[in-house]
Design an enzyme around this catalytic site. Structure first.
Site, short mmCIF file in Angstrom:
data_model
loop_
_atom_site.label_atom_id
_atom_site.label_comp_id
_atom_site.label_asym_id
_atom_site.label_seq_id
_atom_site.Cartn_x
_atom_site.Cartn_y
_atom_site.Cartn_z
N LYS A 32 30.66 41.93 70.66
CA LYS A 32 31.57 41.33 69.68
C LYS A 32 32.79 42.23 69.48
O LYS A 32 32.77 43.40 69.89
CB LYS A 32 30.83 41.12 68.36
N TYR A 38 54.71 63.80 55.56
CA TYR A 38 54.91 62.98 54.36
C TYR A 38 54.08 63.51 53.20
O TYR A 38 52.93 63.90 53.37
CB TYR A 38 54.48 61.53 54.63
C1 LIG Z 1 26.59 43.68 65.37
C2 LIG Z 1 25.19 43.19 65.43
C3 LIG Z 1 24.23 43.89 66.17
C4 LIG Z 1 24.52 45.23 66.82
O1 LIG Z 1 24.51 46.23 65.82
P1 LIG Z 1 24.66 47.79 66.19
O2 LIG Z 1 24.43 48.49 64.90
O3 LIG Z 1 26.04 47.97 66.70
O4 LIG Z 1 23.64 48.07 67.21
C5 LIG Z 1 22.96 43.35 66.28
N1 LIG Z 1 22.66 42.18 65.66
C6 LIG Z 1 23.55 41.50 64.92
C7 LIG Z 1 23.16 40.23 64.27
C8 LIG Z 1 24.85 41.97 64.78
O5 LIG Z 1 25.74 41.30 64.06
#
Ligand SMILES: *Cc1c(COP(=O)(O)O)cnc(C)c1O
Length: 368
Positions: free
Chosen positions: A35, A259
């Site tokens: 994702k 800054y």
């Molecule tokens: C993002 C996600 C994962 C992966 O999580 P990590 O902590 O990056 O391993 C797994 N299951 C779901 C439903 C997620 O949204």
């Protein structure tokens, strides 16, 4: 002359980390989570890096379809499911597995003509209180979903809130597993519970637990969900953010930098200006001392991160000059160390790398 800021992606590390996940959970099939443009690494690059995964899981339907267009033929899972009725025929058309986390989604499936069967991940809320059906309403939802002719396989799914901290005082993995097993009972179908935290602690949670598919994300990118460092788990960085020193200033006691004049020198010193700022995704909240590597030497940030630049202390690197190599995170500097110093997590740093940062590919340990 291009700006010397690059994010180098290490496909060899992606493969390595995936095999580490397999070692942790040898009985499970693996959804490599891609994702958010593969946690900032690029979807297509991740598709190749995780070519041996059993499936790819993500949030965005348009990117799921893109994976099909790029030639990914193994399973694809939408972790948040679909958002409107118009999405549903696309799932069938492209053979995409969808999460179902609410009765509203079940209703949409009941009313949509699918023409082709789809597989579903039915999500239970075991204490995270984000998405999912409560354990006491789960079996009824399952029954209703099961009655839809075009729904084929139903996998039971939940998500851990504290997989990085086994003995969390408010909600343990064990408690979430207990609720999951009550809710799903002996309903037929595969089960999917673990994110990276769960995979890294698989040995401690899986003994009597059916966990057919695991869903690691951050560990595949050489980060950890929290607590220990990625190296402890044999994970390697998959992204190295590198730039160069583009300016040097010699300052005196009482001089201020940047800054807000947030940094005040307490003696003569040399500082370096690095071509990387918050418009590149480096967190503006990173405080004084946040680690950076200049010419192989670990030093720290001084002053405020600005839009396009930041300043670093060159005291430990007297030979540094314009053109000296700077590592912001990755090879030789775990992203978790930088994230921790900046009060965030590696996930956020990876995902925030801005489009103007050019991406290169190279093996870990080479100069990108
Ligand atoms: C993002 C996600 C994962 C992966 O999580 P990590 O902590 O990056 O391993 C797994 N299951 C779901 C439903 C997620 O949204």
């Amino acid at each position: 002359m291009p700006r010397p800021l690059f994010a180098t992606i290490h496909p060899d590390s992606m493969q390595h980390n995936l095999s580490q996940a397999r070692t942790c959970a040898p009985m499970a099939k693996i959804w490599a989570v891609v994702k958010a443009d593969a946690y900032g690494h690029g979807l297509e690059r991740a598709m190749h890096g995780f070519a041996t995964a059993d499936g790819l899981a993500l949030i965005e339907l348009e990117n799921a379809i893109r994976l099909r267009e790029l030639g990914w033929i193994k399973p694809i899972l939408l972790l948040e499911g679909f958002f409107e009725a118009a999405d549903v025929p696309l799932l069938a058309e492209h053979n995409i597995v969808t999460a179902v986390h609410s009765v509203e989604q079940i209703k949409l499936l009941e009313y949509t003509q699918l023409y082709r069967p789809i597989d579903v991940y039915l999500k239970m809320n075991t204490g995270m209180n984000r998405l999912g059906l409560r354990p006491d309403e789960y079996a009824a939802a399952y029954k209703r979903l099961r009655a839809i002719p075009d729904v084929r396989n139903i996998t039971h799914m939940t998500h851990f809130a504290n997989a990085d901290e086994l003995e969390h005082p408010l909600l343990t993995i064990a408690e979430q597993v207990r609720r999951f097993q009550i809710g799903a009972g002996d309903l037929p179908g595969e089960r999917s519970l673990s994110n990276s935290g769960g995979v890294l602690h698989q040995a401690m949670i899986s003994e009597h637990l059916q966990n057919d598919w695991v869903r690691p994300g951050i560990m595949l990118y050489g980060g950890t969900p929290g607590g220990r460092s990625a190296g402890d788990f044999g994970l390697r960085p998959t992204m190295t953010l590198r730039s160069e020193i583009i300016g040097i200033q010699h300052i005196e006691r009482g001089d201020t930098v940047g800054y807000g004049s947030r940094f005040v020198a307490d003696g003569p010193m040399t500082i370096g200006v690095v071509a990387c700022g918050y418009a590149d995704g480096y967190p503006r909240s990173a405080p004084h001392g946040t680690p950076v590597i200049v010419d192989g030497v670990r030093t720290g940030l001084i002053g405020r991160v600005s839009m396009d630049m930041m300043t670093v202390d060159l005291s430990p690197v007297p030979n540094a000059r314009i053109g000296s190599k700077v590592t912001l995170w990755g090879d030789g500097l775990p992203i978790d160390d930088v994230a921790h110093a900046a009060g965030t997590i590696g996930y956020e740093l990876m995902c925030a790398v801005a489009p103007r940062v050019r991406i290169a590919e190279g093996r870990l340990g080479t100069d990108g």
